[in-house]
Scaffold this active site. Structure first.
Site, PDB file in Angstrom:
ATOM      1  N   ARG A 237       0.857  -1.171   0.000  1.00 47.40           N
ATOM      2  CA  ARG A 237       0.000   0.000   0.000  1.00 47.40           C
ATOM      3  C   ARG A 237       0.899   1.228   0.000  1.00 47.40           C
ATOM      4  O   ARG A 237       2.001   1.212   0.549  1.00 47.40           O
ATOM      5  CB  ARG A 237      -0.920   0.025   1.233  1.00 47.40           C
ATOM      6  CG  ARG A 237      -2.077  -0.968   1.169  1.00 47.40           C
ATOM      7  CD  ARG A 237      -3.097  -0.545   0.110  1.00 47.40           C
ATOM      8  NE  ARG A 237      -4.296  -1.367   0.124  1.00 47.40           N
ATOM      9  CZ  ARG A 237      -4.473  -2.440  -0.630  1.00 47.40           C
ATOM     10  NH1 ARG A 237      -3.497  -2.839  -1.442  1.00 47.40           N
ATOM     11  NH2 ARG A 237      -5.608  -3.116  -0.588  1.00 47.40           N
ATOM     12  N   GLU A 266      -4.316   7.867  -4.749  1.00 45.86           N
ATOM     13  CA  GLU A 266      -4.611   7.174  -5.998  1.00 45.86           C
ATOM     14  C   GLU A 266      -5.953   7.649  -6.533  1.00 45.86           C
ATOM     15  O   GLU A 266      -6.916   7.720  -5.778  1.00 45.86           O
ATOM     16  CB  GLU A 266      -4.624   5.652  -5.780  1.00 45.86           C
ATOM     17  CG  GLU A 266      -3.269   5.106  -5.373  1.00 45.86           C
ATOM     18  CD  GLU A 266      -3.266   3.588  -5.165  1.00 45.86           C
ATOM     19  OE1 GLU A 266      -4.313   2.940  -5.426  1.00 45.86           O
ATOM     20  OE2 GLU A 266      -2.232   3.054  -4.743  1.00 45.86           O
ATOM     21  N   HIS A 285      -1.666   0.796  -9.959  1.00 49.27           N
ATOM     22  CA  HIS A 285      -2.230  -0.212  -9.051  1.00 49.27           C
ATOM     23  C   HIS A 285      -2.781  -1.408  -9.841  1.00 49.27           C
ATOM     24  O   HIS A 285      -3.947  -1.780  -9.738  1.00 49.27           O
ATOM     25  CB  HIS A 285      -3.330   0.391  -8.177  1.00 49.27           C
ATOM     26  CG  HIS A 285      -3.510  -0.344  -6.875  1.00 49.27           C
ATOM     27  ND1 HIS A 285      -3.864   0.278  -5.703  1.00 49.27           N
ATOM     28  CD2 HIS A 285      -3.373  -1.659  -6.562  1.00 49.27           C
ATOM     29  CE1 HIS A 285      -3.959  -0.615  -4.730  1.00 49.27           C
ATOM     30  NE2 HIS A 285      -3.659  -1.808  -5.235  1.00 49.27           N
TER      31      HIS A 285
END
Length: 334
Positions: A237, A266, A285
């Site tokens: 993360r 994000e 991601h």
């Protein structure tokens, strides 16, 4: 009467049909500007929620007093207040295992791309700069035979260890909450303290879940322990790393490079300094983002949800304490 669920993720026709067999489905597209308002309107009367990347706060949960299960299409559950869900007797499920190998592939792709400067040099060619043979200023570094340091030896960490040891002849070091002799035996891996791993590894790959103990686990002090030629890869993360400290270390070339699939914010803002550093490979991601894996994750989430609403213990229950804690008895048949 069928129970009602709120779906806030698009599913394949086959999985949607599976849901419609057993529950009443209300689909909400939460990506638009009024998505949250539509979700709030849909929550009253909902027995289940299925989706991903939604932060459920108290105000949203208060709108769903009949809620029994939240089925997340993810392995990470840091978006959820687990203690609050448990207090309310709401089951939380996730989708581990099915994304392990794909996410490990992503981690190794970032290792290779960062070491061999794949993105930087591919863009260099695309921009028409390849006019002669390459010189030392364009060289990358080898991956085979190097030392791979894995921070977090769970499923994904072990899948990385297997790739490194068996595929690239790498020496594997790892740091986790405890030594794991079974991992040592399978991959010739060696347990290290975090500081020792950072100082020895040529590649440091982060695979830990985000928690209060792992937030900003890697900061200025930890980056200073890494070799100048080392590469940091983060598939955990974004908040596991102090992003400001990382940017400084990369700018000043105190570490060689970074391969990043996750970020503090994000989507990554277009003005992020990370996008302007040649020694950064940044991906959006994509850890589990293959057609096969995302379908498997969604299928797992559907089965978790249907099991819970049928009064059966879901296969991937996160908050064990909520099992049997205030769960309604009116279940569905599967």
């Amino acid at each position: 009467m069928k129970k009602r669920i709120v779906l806030y993720k698009r599913l394949s026709d086959a999985l949607l049909a599976r849901l419609h067999q057993h529950v009443e489905v209300t689909y909400v597209d939460t990506t638009g500007k009024d998505g949250l308002a539509r979700l709030r309107d849909a929550l009253p009367g909902a027995h289940g929620l299925l989706g991903a990347s939604l932060r459920l706060d108290h105000s949203l949960l208060d709108l769903a007093p009949q809620l029994q299960v939240v089925s997340s299409v993810s392995v990470g559950v840091d978006n959820y207040d687990i203690a609050e869900l448990t207090r309310r007797g709401v089951l939380l499920t996730n989708t581990p295992d099915v994304l392990t190998e794909t996410t490990a592939d992503t981690g190794f792709a970032l290792i290779l791309a960062s070491a061999r400067r794949v993105v930087e040099l591919a863009n260099w060619v695309r921009d028409g700069h390849w006019q002669a043979n390459l010189g030392p200023s364009h060289f990358g570094c080898d991956v085979h035979g190097k030392t791979l340091g894995i921070v977090g030896m769970g499923r994904i960490g072990e899948a990385l260890a297997r790739r490194g040891a068996a595929g690239f002849g790498m020496r594997v070091l790892y740091h986790s909450s405890r030594p794991k002799p079974e991992v040592d035996a399978r991959h010739g891996a060696q347990y290290r303290s975090l500081d020792a791993l950072l100082s020895e590894a040529d590649f440091v790959c982060l695979t830990v879940p985000l928690s209060s103990s792992t937030e900003e686990l890697i900061g200025a002090r930890e980056l200073a322990l890494m070799k100048p030629e080392a590469i940091l890869v983060n598939i955990a993360r974004g908040r596991v790393v102090n992003e400001r400290a990382l940017i400084d270390a990369l700018r000043e070339q105190r570490i060689r490079a970074a391969g990043l699939d996750v970020f503090v914010q994000e989507p990554l803002p277009v003005d992020s300094p990370l996008l302007h550093l040649a020694n950064v490979v940044a991906t959006p991601h994509i850890g589990s983002a293959t057609q096969e894996t995302r379908e498997a994750m969604a299928r797992c989430a559907v089965e978790n949800l249907l099991s819970a609403l049928a009064g059966q213990r879901p296969a991937n229950l996160v908050n064990e304490q909520a099992w049997g804690n205030g769960q309604p008895n009116n279940t569905i048949a599967t």
